[in-house]
Every structure is written in structure tokens, then in C-alpha cells.
Design a protein around this motif. Structure first.
Motif, PDB file in Angstrom:
ATOM      1  N   GLU A 149       0.367  -0.887  -0.116  1.00  0.00           N
ATOM      2  CA  GLU A 149      -0.189  -0.579   0.439  1.00  0.00           C
ATOM      3  C   GLU A 149       0.495   1.404   0.048  1.00  0.00           C
ATOM      4  N   MET A 150       2.158   1.545   1.027  1.00  0.00           N
ATOM      5  CA  MET A 150       2.827   2.390   0.556  1.00  0.00           C
ATOM      6  C   MET A 150       4.227   2.444   0.905  1.00  0.00           C
ATOM      7  N   GLY A 151       4.738   1.109   0.512  1.00  0.00           N
ATOM      8  CA  GLY A 151       6.438   0.927   0.162  1.00  0.00           C
ATOM      9  C   GLY A 151       6.655   1.970  -0.176  1.00  0.00           C
ATOM     10  N   GLN A 152       8.058   1.926   0.104  1.00  0.00           N
ATOM     11  CA  GLN A 152       9.083   2.647  -0.255  1.00  0.00           C
ATOM     12  C   GLN A 152      10.701   1.776  -1.028  1.00  0.00           C
ATOM     13  N   SER A 153      10.283   1.787  -2.510  1.00  0.00           N
ATOM     14  CA  SER A 153      11.864   0.686  -2.564  1.00  0.00           C
ATOM     15  C   SER A 153      13.129   1.814  -1.922  1.00  0.00           C
ATOM     16  N   VAL A 154      13.846   0.856  -1.252  1.00  0.00           N
ATOM     17  CA  VAL A 154      14.910   0.984  -0.362  1.00  0.00           C
ATOM     18  C   VAL A 154      15.992   0.504  -0.876  1.00  0.00           C
ATOM     19  N   VAL A 155      17.590   0.358  -0.237  1.00  0.00           N
ATOM     20  CA  VAL A 155      19.139  -0.979   0.011  1.00  0.00           C
ATOM     21  C   VAL A 155      18.459  -2.060   0.407  1.00  0.00           C
ATOM     22  N   ASP A 156      17.527  -1.418   1.768  1.00  0.00           N
ATOM     23  CA  ASP A 156      17.639  -2.946   2.352  1.00  0.00           C
ATOM     24  C   ASP A 156      16.068  -3.674   2.087  1.00  0.00           C
ATOM     25  N   GLY A 157      15.344  -3.137   1.060  1.00  0.00           N
ATOM     26  CA  GLY A 157      13.728  -3.704   1.062  1.00  0.00           C
ATOM     27  C   GLY A 157      13.211  -2.422   0.672  1.00  0.00           C
ATOM     28  N   THR A 158      11.701  -3.041   1.450  1.00  0.00           N
ATOM     29  CA  THR A 158      11.140  -1.235   1.077  1.00  0.00           C
ATOM     30  C   THR A 158      10.393  -0.988   2.454  1.00  0.00           C
ATOM     31  N   ARG A 159      10.760   0.263   2.480  1.00  0.00           N
ATOM     32  CA  ARG A 159      10.368   1.431   4.092  1.00  0.00           C
ATOM     33  C   ARG A 159       9.230   2.172   3.380  1.00  0.00           C
ATOM     34  N   LEU A 160       8.407   1.707   4.660  1.00  0.00           N
ATOM     35  CA  LEU A 160       6.995   2.121   5.295  1.00  0.00           C
ATOM     36  C   LEU A 160       7.072   3.633   5.059  1.00  0.00           C
ATOM     37  N   THR A 161       6.425   4.002   4.299  1.00  0.00           N
ATOM     38  CA  THR A 161       6.367   5.874   4.281  1.00  0.00           C
ATOM     39  C   THR A 161       5.650   6.999   5.273  1.00  0.00           C
ATOM     40  N   ILE A 162       4.637   5.884   6.361  1.00  0.00           N
ATOM     41  CA  ILE A 162       3.799   6.153   6.878  1.00  0.00           C
ATOM     42  C   ILE A 162       4.887   5.318   8.631  1.00  0.00           C
TER      43      ILE A 162
END
Length: 201
Positions: free
Chosen positions: A144-157
Motif C-alpha cells: 500500500e505505501m512501500g518505498q524501495s530502499v537498499v535494504d528492502g521496502t520502507r513504509l512511508t508512514i
């Protein structure tokens, strides 16, 4: 507060109405659901909830960019829409929708998708084991609200442990313990802003 936009996004409303007014809401503000019509999220995240007869808040889901929400019932006082981040919304009145079959079609598709997601969330909260509920919720939020980062997927909230506990009907202590377990197993990590990162398996 109102502002205008002239973005290059392929969003339907921006193409047809490049100077369409946007309504700006700060994090934590409640959005009125009194008037019939629909809101479309241009930026940010809106949490939808319902107040039970006992006064408890039941989370119904979240509305993200290019998705819509709204109610046409006279009992809208049972429902709440609250921003989880600074948010920009477009208002679509019944008259505007009636004049544009294409807009009506797009809004219907967005609302249908939200109902599917609401069913997915209901399925998660109905799981027997708390650990399964929490993990599936994290995977749901990742989509729903994930943002791709180096280590995986960051929840933006940034969800607090109490917030997560309320969603899956458990206690904050249990969520804290399970998140610690997930972190020890390398399933998640926490960044410097206390946002959860769901690691890639």
C-alpha cells in the motif's frame, strides 16, 4: 487552504483540468465526509475508520495517491477520514461526476479497488494467530505505501506499536515483542526515523 497544480502526471483529473484546485491538509487532520461526493488523493495517505457503538475506532484501510474515497450515506458521522501525512486532495462533486462519464468510470474503478483492499485487510484481521496477522499486515502495508530502499521496502508512514496493535486487535506489548522477533530474524529493520523496513527475502 487551496492551491493549484499543473503537474505532468498522467492522472485523469490533471489532464482534463490542469488548474484544478487542491485542498491541503496537514498530518493528523480530519477530512469532512458530510457532503455527498468523493475525494481523490493527489499526494499523501488518508486513513479511513469507523466508530463502533462502544466508541472504539475500527480501521477500514488507507487511501493512497490516485485513489478515491467518499460516502453518499446520511450516516457519515459513523465514519472518519484522517490524514497520516501532509496530504493534497481533489474534491469531486456529484454534479461534476454526472457531467463526465469518464471521470465516473475512473472513480468507480478506484473505489472498487479500495473495496478489494478492505476485504484483504478484513481477512488479515480474521487470522487466528497474532504473529500471522502482524506479518501479513506488514506485507499489506508494504504494497500500500512501500518505498524501495537498499535494504528492502520502507513504509512511508511511521506506525506506532499501539497503532499496529489496534489494527490487528491485540496489545501494544505483543506487537513490540513480535516486531523484536521479526527484527532478530532479519525480516524487518527500523531506520533512523523509526520507519519499518520490510526486508527482501
Amino acid at each position: 487552504m487551496l492551491l493549484t497544480t499543473n503537474s505532468n502526471s498522467t492522472n485523469y483529473l490533471e489532464i482534463r483540468e490542469p488548474e484544478l484546485l487542491l485542498h491541503s491538509y496537514e498530518k493528523g487532520e480530519e477530512i469532512s465526509l458530510i457532503e455527498p461526493g468523493f475525494w481523490q488523493v493527489y499526494r499523501g495517505v488518508v486513513q479511513l475508520s469507523r466508530i463502533s457503538s462502544s466508541g472504539d475506532e475500527i480501521i477500514l484501510g488507507w487511501v493512497t495517491v490516485n485513489n478515491s474515497f467518499g460516502y453518499c450515506s446520511q450516516n457519515n458521522y459513523h465514519y472518519q477520514a484522517k490524514t497520516l501525512s501532509n496530504t493534497y486532495l481533489r474534491w469531486c462533486s456529484p454534479l461534476k461526476i454526472a457531467k463526465s462519464p469518464e471521470l465516473a468510470r475512473i472513480l468507480m474503478a478506484q473505489l472498487s479497488q479500495r473495496l478489494i483492499k478492505a476485504e484483504q485487510l478484513l481477512t488479515i484481521t480474521g487470522m487466528r494467530k497474532v504473529e500471522e496477522r502482524l506479518w501479513e499486515l506488514l506485507l499489506f502495508l508494504k504494497q500500500e505505501m512501500g518505498q524501495s530502499v537498499v535494504d528492502g521496502t520502507r513504509l512511508t508512514i511511521r506506525f506506532t506499536h499501539q497503532h499496529l496493535a489496534s489494527i490487528i486487535c491485540t496489545t501494544r506489548v505483543t506487537v513490540t515483542r513480535l516486531l523484536g522477533n521479526f527484527q532478530a530474524r532479519g525480516l524487518i529493520s527500523i531506520d533512523s526515523d523509526r520507519h519499518i523496513i520490510v526486508r527482501e527475502n
